[in-house]
Design an enzyme around this catalytic site. Structure first.
Site: not given
Length: 583
Positions: A61, A224, A409, A494
């Site tokens: 898994s 893995h 930013g 807006g």
């Protein structure tokens, strides 16, 4: 020895139950699947024996959707899941074989990844099934270039998914077990995979398995969590794809005129944008080598938890097998993880713009009052001053800083692009009609700013342009009407109003002061509006954000002025100062 690295956070219940919870979640999402919890086996729901050959895959898994996500009509009939990065035990594999032979009396084909644990456990289950009289065969798949010099051959990577699809489709055509085994054996020889990773993954409850220095990447990383065969400098998508494909083409001995199908395997944490860029680069590189890319399948195939990286696998569609293999790849499947479909089939064209839609100058006549020479000089100077104010220090850095707490930013960078476009526009613009100038500035905002800011500025400037198109003269009353039209449009679309901590707080405050001072001389009027713009921007530091991006974050991130409000104050004050100084 205990690691000093922090444990990676994951949204699981506990490391011990994550595999079982994952399988139960898969069953919840796709009720057509049958989950066998005690044996960690997933099968398609079958009520009777159709006499066909069942195809089984599986392994550890942590590679989701591999392999359970490829269970469904037209692909796998069953999958066996082991622990995270661990092979399933022999008993669970044998259970899957015995269960599926009940509904698939044509036999069982088991596709095995080339790893020691899988070879041993799947192989032992196959031998036990044969002793029990079950018609079962196994094919080991190992196409990884990075480990191809290993004594037992390369590791099994995402190429197994190609085999799931082709063998599943061939089984649906009632082919026999020998034919399916031959298909898997032949195709496995004509596939090669190589990939890179930028960041490692971590097992549930564990820290990252290794470290990668910033600006570097691991070439040939496995699924893995293991590091690659070399640590190399991180390049652009163009450079990395070219490096990988060079090695794959050499390994498969491909030449001009040959055909391939490509698989781009997301190792877990790579964004869809990156994956799409990688697909583009694959196509362009193969086109440059005159290798025909018949199909490309992109997505999570055999991942490595959250590893940031990708693999490319090419399947050589040679003259003997190419058409038949394409038919199998295109065949329908109900498996939830398979990314292919009708839209994946290669077609000519598909890229190109209808340039006639952008040639709309004839629909934009010059309307409204015409500017005098002196007015054009003042307007040009004001716009140039506004653009320079947005570009000069400290404005860009300040606006980025104000935007960082509640946005991405880049407010300063966004307005810098717009300002640069305005300066370039002023070098060629005749500035004869205010309505035309405002309309063209609106289009610059859309194309050069982009995003939300570009949309808001574009709306406001377009509304102001419409107001001037109906004006009779260029006077302070006309400018006020255009200003109010702009703020109304920004508010309407807006969703913000004055007091919501947005650019409207600056625009509204300045417009109100402008309106109150209409009877004063022009310099006094401009001074009052400039002072009000400053006050409006400063006031946003004490407001609660109720609209815009800042409203989506906690108030602890909005403890300073709003970036959009401060930006509006910068360019408004620059405009007012320029006009006052040049009257």
């Amino acid at each position: 020895m205990t690691s000093n690295k922090p444990v990676t956070r994951k949204l699981i219940n506990c490391p011990e139950s994550c595999v079982d919870d994952n399988l139960l979640g898969l069953g919840a999402a796709y009720p057509l699947l049958h989950i066998h919890p005690k044996h960690r086996v997933v099968t398609s729901r079958q009520k009777e024996d159709y006499g066909k050959v069942a195809v089984i895959g599986g392994g550890g898994s942590g590679h989701e959707p591999f392999a359970a996500g490829f269970v469904g009509d037209g692909m796998l009939d069953g999958a066996v899941a082991g622990g995270v990065f661990a092979s399933p035990p022999t008993g669970n594999v044998l259970y899957a074989i015995k269960y599926l032979i009940k509904h698939n009396s044509g036999g069982v084909l088991v596709l095995i990844g080339n790893y020691t644990g899988d070879r041993l456990n799947f192989g032992k289950a196959i031998e036990k099934a044969k002793i029990a009289g079950i018609n079962v065969e196994g094919v080991i798949v190992g196409e990884d270039i990075a480990s191809s010099n290993n004594k037992t051959g390369g590791r099994g990577m995402c190429a197994e998914v190609f085999l799931y699809k082709m063998c599943g489709a061939l089984s649906a055509e009632d082919a026999g077990l020998e034919e399916l085994r031959n298909l898997a054996t032949d195709a496995a020889k004509r596939m090669a995979t190589l990939g890179v990773c930028l960041t490692p993954c971590s097992l549930p409850g564990q820290p990252p398995l290794f470290e990668i220095e910033h600006g570097m990447m691991e070439l040939g990383a496995g699924v893995h969590g293991e590091a690659g065969i070399a640590t190399v400098k991180l390049g652009t998508a163009h450079e990395v794809v070219a490096m990988i494909l060079e090695k794959i083409i050499e390994h498969l001995n491909l030449s001009s005129g040959e055909r391939v199908a490509a698989m781009v395997n997301n190792l877990g944490g790579t964004s869809i944008m990156e994956m799409n860029i990688i697909s583009k680069e694959i196509k362009e590189f193969l086109d440059s080598r005159q290798i025909l890319l018949e199909r490309i399948y992109s997505g999570h195939m055999k991942s490595s938890l959250e590893m940031h990286g990708f693999q490319i696998c090419l399947l050589h569609l040679d003259q003997r097998h190419g058409e038949a293999w394409l038919r199998l790849l295109d065949a329908p499947t109900a498996a939830p993880g398979w990314p292919g479909g009708v839209a994946s089939i290669r077609r000519q064209g598909g890229i190109g713009d209808d340039d006639s839609l952008t040639h709309t100058e004839e629909t934009k006549p010059a309307v409204g009052p015409r500017l005098s020479g002196e007015q054009r000089r003042l307007l040009a100077g004001a716009l140039r001053a506004a653009a320079r104010a947005l570009r000069q220090a400290p404005a860009p850095a300040l606006l980025n800083q104000l935007d960082a707490g509640c946005g991405d930013g880049d407010c300063g960078n966004t307005l810098d692009r717009f300002a640069a476009a305005v300066l370039q526009y002023l070098e060629r613009a005749p500035l004869q009609y205010v309505s035309c100038v405002l309309r063209e500035l609106s289009e610059l905002a859309e194309t050069d700013m982009g995003g939300t800011s570009g949309g808001l500025y574009g709306l406001g400037l377009a509304a102001a342009s419409q107001a001037f198109a109906s004006a009779k003269s260029v006077d302070v009353a006309s400018w006020l009407l255009a200003w109010e039209s702009a703020t109304h449009a920004i508010s309407k679309y807006g969703g913000a109003e004055p007091g919501d901590r947005t650019m409207l707080d600056t625009l509204h405050a300045a417009a109100a002061a402008f309106k109150r001072s209409m009877k004063a001389d022009l310099r006094s009027l401009l001074a009052a509006a400039g002072a009000a713009a400053e006050d409006g921007a400063r006031a946003t530091a004490f407001m609660s954000a109720r609209a815009g991006r800042a409203s989506y974050v906690a108030s602890t991130h909005t403890h300073d002025e709003d970036a959009g409000a401060r930006a509006a104050a910068i360019w408004l004050q620059a405009i007012f100062t320029s006009i006052s100084q040049n009257l």
